[in-house]
Design a protein around this motif. Structure first.
Motif, mmCIF file in Angstrom:
data_model
loop_
_atom_site.group_PDB
_atom_site.id
_atom_site.type_symbol
_atom_site.label_atom_id
_atom_site.label_comp_id
_atom_site.label_asym_id
_atom_site.label_seq_id
_atom_site.Cartn_x
_atom_site.Cartn_y
_atom_site.Cartn_z
ATOM 1 N N GLU A 13 36.476 30.181 21.528
ATOM 2 C CA GLU A 13 36.457 31.648 21.594
ATOM 3 C C GLU A 13 37.034 32.094 22.937
ATOM 4 N N LEU A 14 38.214 32.671 22.881
ATOM 5 C CA LEU A 14 38.920 33.057 24.098
ATOM 6 C C LEU A 14 38.445 34.404 24.629
ATOM 7 N N PRO A 15 38.627 34.632 25.935
ATOM 8 C CA PRO A 15 38.408 35.987 26.457
ATOM 9 C C PRO A 15 39.494 36.905 25.896
ATOM 10 N N THR A 16 39.306 38.185 26.051
ATOM 11 C CA THR A 16 40.306 39.145 25.566
ATOM 12 C C THR A 16 41.596 38.983 26.349
ATOM 13 N N LEU A 17 42.684 38.737 25.624
ATOM 14 C CA LEU A 17 43.988 38.583 26.248
ATOM 15 C C LEU A 17 44.860 39.784 25.912
ATOM 16 N N PRO A 18 45.810 40.108 26.765
ATOM 17 C CA PRO A 18 46.628 41.312 26.560
ATOM 18 C C PRO A 18 47.604 41.146 25.395
ATOM 19 N N GLU A 19 48.077 42.269 24.884
ATOM 20 C CA GLU A 19 49.146 42.265 23.893
ATOM 21 C C GLU A 19 50.484 42.245 24.612
ATOM 22 N N GLY A 59 42.908 29.122 35.099
ATOM 23 C CA GLY A 59 42.614 28.087 36.085
ATOM 24 C C GLY A 59 41.941 28.659 37.312
ATOM 25 N N ASP A 60 41.824 27.822 38.323
ATOM 26 C CA ASP A 60 41.179 28.223 39.572
ATOM 27 C C ASP A 60 41.732 27.345 40.685
ATOM 28 N N GLY A 61 41.369 27.671 41.916
ATOM 29 C CA GLY A 61 41.842 26.882 43.046
ATOM 30 C C GLY A 61 41.767 27.663 44.334
ATOM 31 N N TRP A 86 43.471 34.821 47.055
ATOM 32 C CA TRP A 86 44.706 35.470 47.512
ATOM 33 C C TRP A 86 45.419 36.128 46.344
ATOM 34 N N VAL A 87 45.483 35.459 45.195
ATOM 35 C CA VAL A 87 46.143 36.022 44.011
ATOM 36 C C VAL A 87 45.432 37.299 43.572
ATOM 37 N N ASP A 88 44.104 37.266 43.525
ATOM 38 C CA ASP A 88 43.339 38.461 43.136
ATOM 39 C C ASP A 88 43.631 39.634 44.069
ATOM 40 N N GLU A 89 43.688 39.338 45.357
ATOM 41 C CA GLU A 89 43.952 40.397 46.342
ATOM 42 C C GLU A 89 45.369 40.934 46.205
ATOM 43 N N TYR A 90 46.317 40.067 45.924
ATOM 44 C CA TYR A 90 47.717 40.494 45.748
ATOM 45 C C TYR A 90 47.833 41.407 44.532
ATOM 46 N N ILE A 91 47.153 41.055 43.457
ATOM 47 C CA ILE A 91 47.195 41.872 42.236
ATOM 48 C C ILE A 91 46.702 43.288 42.532
ATOM 49 N N LEU A 92 45.596 43.374 43.256
ATOM 50 C CA LEU A 92 45.041 44.694 43.574
ATOM 51 C C LEU A 92 45.950 45.462 44.525
ATOM 52 N N HIS A 118 46.901 38.789 34.747
ATOM 53 C CA HIS A 118 45.496 38.622 34.390
ATOM 54 C C HIS A 118 45.033 37.208 34.726
ATOM 55 N N CYS A 119 44.086 37.093 35.664
ATOM 56 C CA CYS A 119 43.466 35.802 35.984
ATOM 57 C C CYS A 119 42.180 35.685 35.179
#
Length: 399
Positions: free
Chosen positions: A212-218, A256-258, A263-269, A278-279
């Motif tokens: 069961e996957l999380p909601t993914l974008p169209e 994934g994670d690491g 840094w990726v989350d901050e760049y997105i924002l 979407h991470c």
């Protein structure tokens, strides 16, 4: 045969040597694994394991002996070095005992990192005068410079000497990438020892999954699956995503994670990419077929480092098995394989603008073109990276 497998990582950690050991045992070989107390990737001992707990156990017909080790912690330089050195030291003590009181027909090393994991194996090899098969998955001392940023000539010299000593004492040197040959022969007259033995695709990736996957974008989904780290060049992945942020029909999904995740989350924002990038976090391997099925193209990237240019990332083989087109931003062996097979498109490492252009062109391709591209990868994977075929080859080598 009685086989001793030496690896710093083993079940419940998730590495190729698990499948190797279990399959060899299933085929009737008596397999013993010399490993450490599991602590990867979180940096602390797994629940149920410790200095006085489960240091020796049977797992799926495989006897596992675990050397004392200092956990890697957060993976910082000093703690990681202590982790590496402690395994080499304590595993070598156990190796002396095993060599004196047990008997093996062959020693097999699963060398992820560091090169010193070969020291206990050489001890057993010399004391029992049996063949040693060294499977190179990470080049040393090149990894010190590429991943660790270490350029001290004395440290490099020490690890170069250790590497040469281990190669010299190996009966055969198995390489996971053909590009590794040059590095190895530069260290000595080892050309006749080298055998190409690639990674295989994990069995879990070849099976259907109803996870069961999380909601993914169209939209047209470009999916990256794996470690979010420095080597994967997320700086340039995000630059490419930034170039395409107004093309909302193209969606980047990062599974994934690491270390680079924050840094990726901050760049997105900071760059307003939350509607196109979407991470979704880390998921078990068994979930990957379900994720891959939802993707339209798979993304693989590596920085422009000499050592990375010699490597075919394991995720390339995984992506091939999924039958999805691959878009790559890397140099060397990985790029050449993708282009030769015709299962995708590659651009030079760090070339964000061309990467963005390729993704746009793929998103505008018809379904049949994408399907045929992915199918070429799947067929190549079945011919060259099938698990049982690889173990057949391994048993031929060591017997």
């Amino acid at each position: 045969m009685k086989i001793l497998l030496v690896s710093p990582h083993f079940y419940p950690e998730d590495f190729k040597c698990n499948d190797m050991a279990f399959e060899l045992a299933r085929r009737g070989h008596e397999v013993t694994v010399l490993s450490d107390i599991p602590n990867y990737p979180k940096g602390k001992f797994f629940d149920g394991y410790g200095v006085f707990r489960r240091r020796c156990e049977m797992v799926n017909g495989v006897k596992v002996i675990r050397a004392l080790v200092i956990p890697r912690g957060n993976g910082g330089g000093v703690r990681l070095a202590l982790n590496y050195m402690s395994f080499a030291f304590f595993a070598s003590i156990i190796a002396i005992y095993l060599a004196l009181f047990k008997r093996y027909d062959a020693v097999l090393v699963h060398e992820t990192s560091p090169i010193t994991v070969g020291i206990p194996a050489v001890i057993v090899k010399k004391l029992q005068r049996i063949p040693l098969y060294f499977w190179v998955l990470d080049l040393w001392p090149e990894s010190l410079t590429a991943a660790g940023g270490i350029n001290n000539k004395y440290i490099i010299g020490v690890f170069t000497a250790i590497t040469r000593w281990i190669y010299r004492n190996s009966t055969k040197i198995l390489i996971s990438s053909k590009g590794f040959r040059r590095s190895i022969v530069e260290k000595g007259d080892f050309g006749d020892k080298i055998i190409y033995f690639p990674n295989w695709v994990d069995n879990a990736l070849c099976q259907k999954s109803d996870f069961e996957l999380p909601t993914l974008p169209e939209g047209f989904i470009v999916m990256f699956a794996g470690n979010i780290g420095e080597a994967q060049d997320f700086d340039n992945i995000m630059k490419a995503a930034n170039i395409l942020k107004d093309r909302t029909e193209i969606q980047f999904v990062i599974v994934g994670d690491g270390r680079k995740r924050q840094w990726v989350d901050e760049y997105i924002l900071a760059n307003g990419l939350s509607s196109t990038v979407h991470c979704v976090g880390r998921f078990p391997l068994s979930a990957m077929p379900s994720f891959f099925e939802r993707a339209d193209a798979m993304l693989v990237t590596l920085k422009d480092e000499a050592i990375f240019n010699l490597t075919v990332p394991a995720k390339v083989q995984a992506y091939m098995s999924a039958g999805k087109p691959i878009v790559a931003m890397l140099n060397g062996e990985g790029a050449a394989l993708i282009e030769d097979v015709g299962c995708g498109h590659s651009v030079a490492a760090g070339d964000t603008e061309t990467l963005a252009d390729v993704i746009v062109k793929l998103s505008q391709s018809d379904h049949d073109t994408l399907r045929e591209m992915g199918e070429r990868g799947r067929q190549y994977s079945q011919s060259h990276f099938d698990f049982k075929k690889c173990i057949d080859k391994l048993t031929d080598i060591i017997s």
